[in-house]
Motif scaffolding. Sequence first.
Motif, mmCIF file in Angstrom:
data_model
loop_
_atom_site.group_PDB
_atom_site.id
_atom_site.type_symbol
_atom_site.label_atom_id
_atom_site.label_comp_id
_atom_site.label_asym_id
_atom_site.label_seq_id
_atom_site.Cartn_x
_atom_site.Cartn_y
_atom_site.Cartn_z
ATOM 1 N N UNK A 144 0.888 -1.162 -0.084
ATOM 2 C CA UNK A 144 0.117 0.026 0.144
ATOM 3 C C UNK A 144 0.959 1.275 0.119
ATOM 4 N N UNK A 145 0.550 2.299 -1.065
ATOM 5 C CA UNK A 145 1.798 3.332 -1.079
ATOM 6 C C UNK A 145 1.095 4.516 -0.194
ATOM 7 N N UNK A 146 -0.189 4.339 0.455
ATOM 8 C CA UNK A 146 -0.556 5.323 1.172
ATOM 9 C C UNK A 146 0.172 5.937 2.385
ATOM 10 N N UNK A 147 0.912 5.036 3.098
ATOM 11 C CA UNK A 147 1.736 5.624 4.444
ATOM 12 C C UNK A 147 2.854 6.460 3.586
ATOM 13 N N UNK A 148 3.394 5.904 2.351
ATOM 14 C CA UNK A 148 4.486 6.670 1.634
ATOM 15 C C UNK A 148 3.947 8.028 1.419
ATOM 16 N N UNK A 149 2.958 8.259 0.798
ATOM 17 C CA UNK A 149 2.229 9.459 0.287
ATOM 18 C C UNK A 149 2.183 10.306 1.455
ATOM 19 N N UNK A 150 1.549 9.827 2.406
ATOM 20 C CA UNK A 150 1.400 10.784 3.596
ATOM 21 C C UNK A 150 2.679 11.288 4.181
ATOM 22 N N UNK A 151 3.784 10.392 4.411
ATOM 23 C CA UNK A 151 5.087 10.492 4.923
ATOM 24 C C UNK A 151 5.599 12.007 4.081
ATOM 25 N N UNK A 152 5.639 12.035 2.717
ATOM 26 C CA UNK A 152 6.105 12.720 1.764
ATOM 27 C C UNK A 152 5.075 14.506 1.975
ATOM 28 N N UNK A 153 3.867 14.181 2.254
ATOM 29 C CA UNK A 153 2.927 15.387 2.444
ATOM 30 C C UNK A 153 3.450 16.088 3.726
ATOM 31 N N UNK A 154 3.575 15.185 4.887
ATOM 32 C CA UNK A 154 4.050 15.574 6.098
ATOM 33 C C UNK A 154 5.106 16.543 6.062
ATOM 34 N N UNK A 155 6.280 15.988 5.382
ATOM 35 C CA UNK A 155 7.521 16.338 5.177
ATOM 36 C C UNK A 155 7.419 17.973 4.256
ATOM 37 N N UNK A 156 6.685 17.769 3.182
ATOM 38 C CA UNK A 156 6.320 19.003 2.425
ATOM 39 C C UNK A 156 5.696 20.158 3.236
ATOM 40 N N UNK A 157 4.685 19.652 4.211
ATOM 41 C CA UNK A 157 3.938 20.600 4.866
ATOM 42 C C UNK A 157 4.855 21.293 5.940
ATOM 43 N N UNK A 158 5.793 20.661 6.578
ATOM 44 C CA UNK A 158 6.805 21.030 7.386
ATOM 45 C C UNK A 158 7.190 22.134 6.643
ATOM 46 N N UNK A 159 7.650 22.247 5.482
ATOM 47 C CA UNK A 159 8.663 22.989 4.819
ATOM 48 C C UNK A 159 7.912 24.109 4.335
ATOM 49 N N UNK A 160 6.571 24.025 4.373
ATOM 50 C CA UNK A 160 5.887 25.142 3.943
ATOM 51 C C UNK A 160 5.423 25.964 5.240
ATOM 52 N N UNK A 161 5.458 25.230 6.438
ATOM 53 C CA UNK A 161 5.550 26.062 7.678
ATOM 54 C C UNK A 161 6.499 26.856 8.033
ATOM 55 N N UNK A 162 7.738 26.351 7.659
ATOM 56 C CA UNK A 162 9.099 26.856 7.897
ATOM 57 C C UNK A 162 8.989 28.263 6.939
ATOM 58 N N UNK A 163 8.627 28.130 5.734
ATOM 59 C CA UNK A 163 8.436 29.289 5.101
ATOM 60 C C UNK A 163 7.491 30.234 5.362
ATOM 61 N N UNK A 164 6.313 29.933 6.085
ATOM 62 C CA UNK A 164 5.308 30.751 6.510
ATOM 63 C C UNK A 164 5.383 31.245 7.964
ATOM 64 N N UNK A 165 5.846 30.403 8.865
ATOM 65 C CA UNK A 165 5.871 30.702 10.187
ATOM 66 C C UNK A 165 7.313 30.839 10.642
ATOM 67 N N UNK A 166 8.098 30.607 10.051
ATOM 68 C CA UNK A 166 9.556 30.643 10.592
ATOM 69 C C UNK A 166 10.090 29.435 11.181
#
Length: 363
Positions: A144-166
Amino acid sequence: MIFERMELDDYEQVLFCQDRRSGLKAIIAIHDTTLGPALGGTRMWNYASEDEAIEDVLRLAKGMTYKHAVSGLDLGGGKAVIIGDPRRDKSEAMFRAFGRYIQGLGGRYITAEDVGTTVEDMDTIRLETSYVTGVSPTFGSSGNPSPATAFGVYHGMKAAAHEVFGSDRLEGKVVAVQGVGNVAYHLCRYLHEEGARLVVCDIYEHQVRRAVEEFGAKAVDTADIYDAECDIYAPCALGATINDETIPRLKAKIVAGSANNQLQEERHGRMLYELGIAYAPDYVLNAGGVINIADELNGYNRERAFRKIEEIRFSIARIFSISKELGIPTDQAAARLAEERIAAIRSAKGIFVRKELHALGRR
């Protein structure tokens, strides 16, 4: 009409598949194979019309081309849809018939799991073709690729948070998750473990109930998710939820989720940009699943695959950097990265072919 639509975004091939005995009605779209064979999942959905199914498969196939290009994968873009209710219409005969159509493409298209299909469905397709990934681990696959997809979304979300919230810390941040199916469930788990607060909705009550019970999420009606007071809006259901109607309602500073084709139209990326809402382009953010199954083509190694998936955060950071430098929306910045890579490879292939022809002419 279909050729006009194909020419608009330069699709290579669209195959319509039917099997009267099993009830199969499917469409396979191959957008671009410059970088390699087209890889993309098979979605099963009860589309309202054939035109809706055609538009969905075309948009999804093009998205896969860009996803692979930005992710550094040597794969082209393709997708398939099966028209039908995944909870009622599935059968072994249907997926075996579909597998034979894939086999007939001779490796130009490799399929995988998507919305409405499962690992078990991929195992059935495998009975008729080897051009399928995401099958059971019994066959040496990643499953099942779902856990891998979620792992990537999570880390990409953290990068977006760094951009917006520092800071990439998500503890205390409120994330509104639209749809809590397979991928979003695992994403919610990552977010809950870090201390984020969750607001969720879904058309299926049992999936909402699971998120409430396991992660302490707050449930809202599907129509109210856009109005939720939150830091991050995570669209994790079907596409086109970022549109003229929903954008003015968003309270979030970031849009980052696993759904494909989140922008209904390209201009909606600019609308987010002008409103100061940071958009993490969907096909970059949700590439974890395809990165994971692409690793199967080299003999699957989970540790290696997840190391590469974690690099999604660097891709997102680079896209935000390009967006700021050039003053363009992030979806345009991502497209520029993808198109530059495809153009470079296409040019290199053209030079190689010309050299080969020249060498043959001298013999």
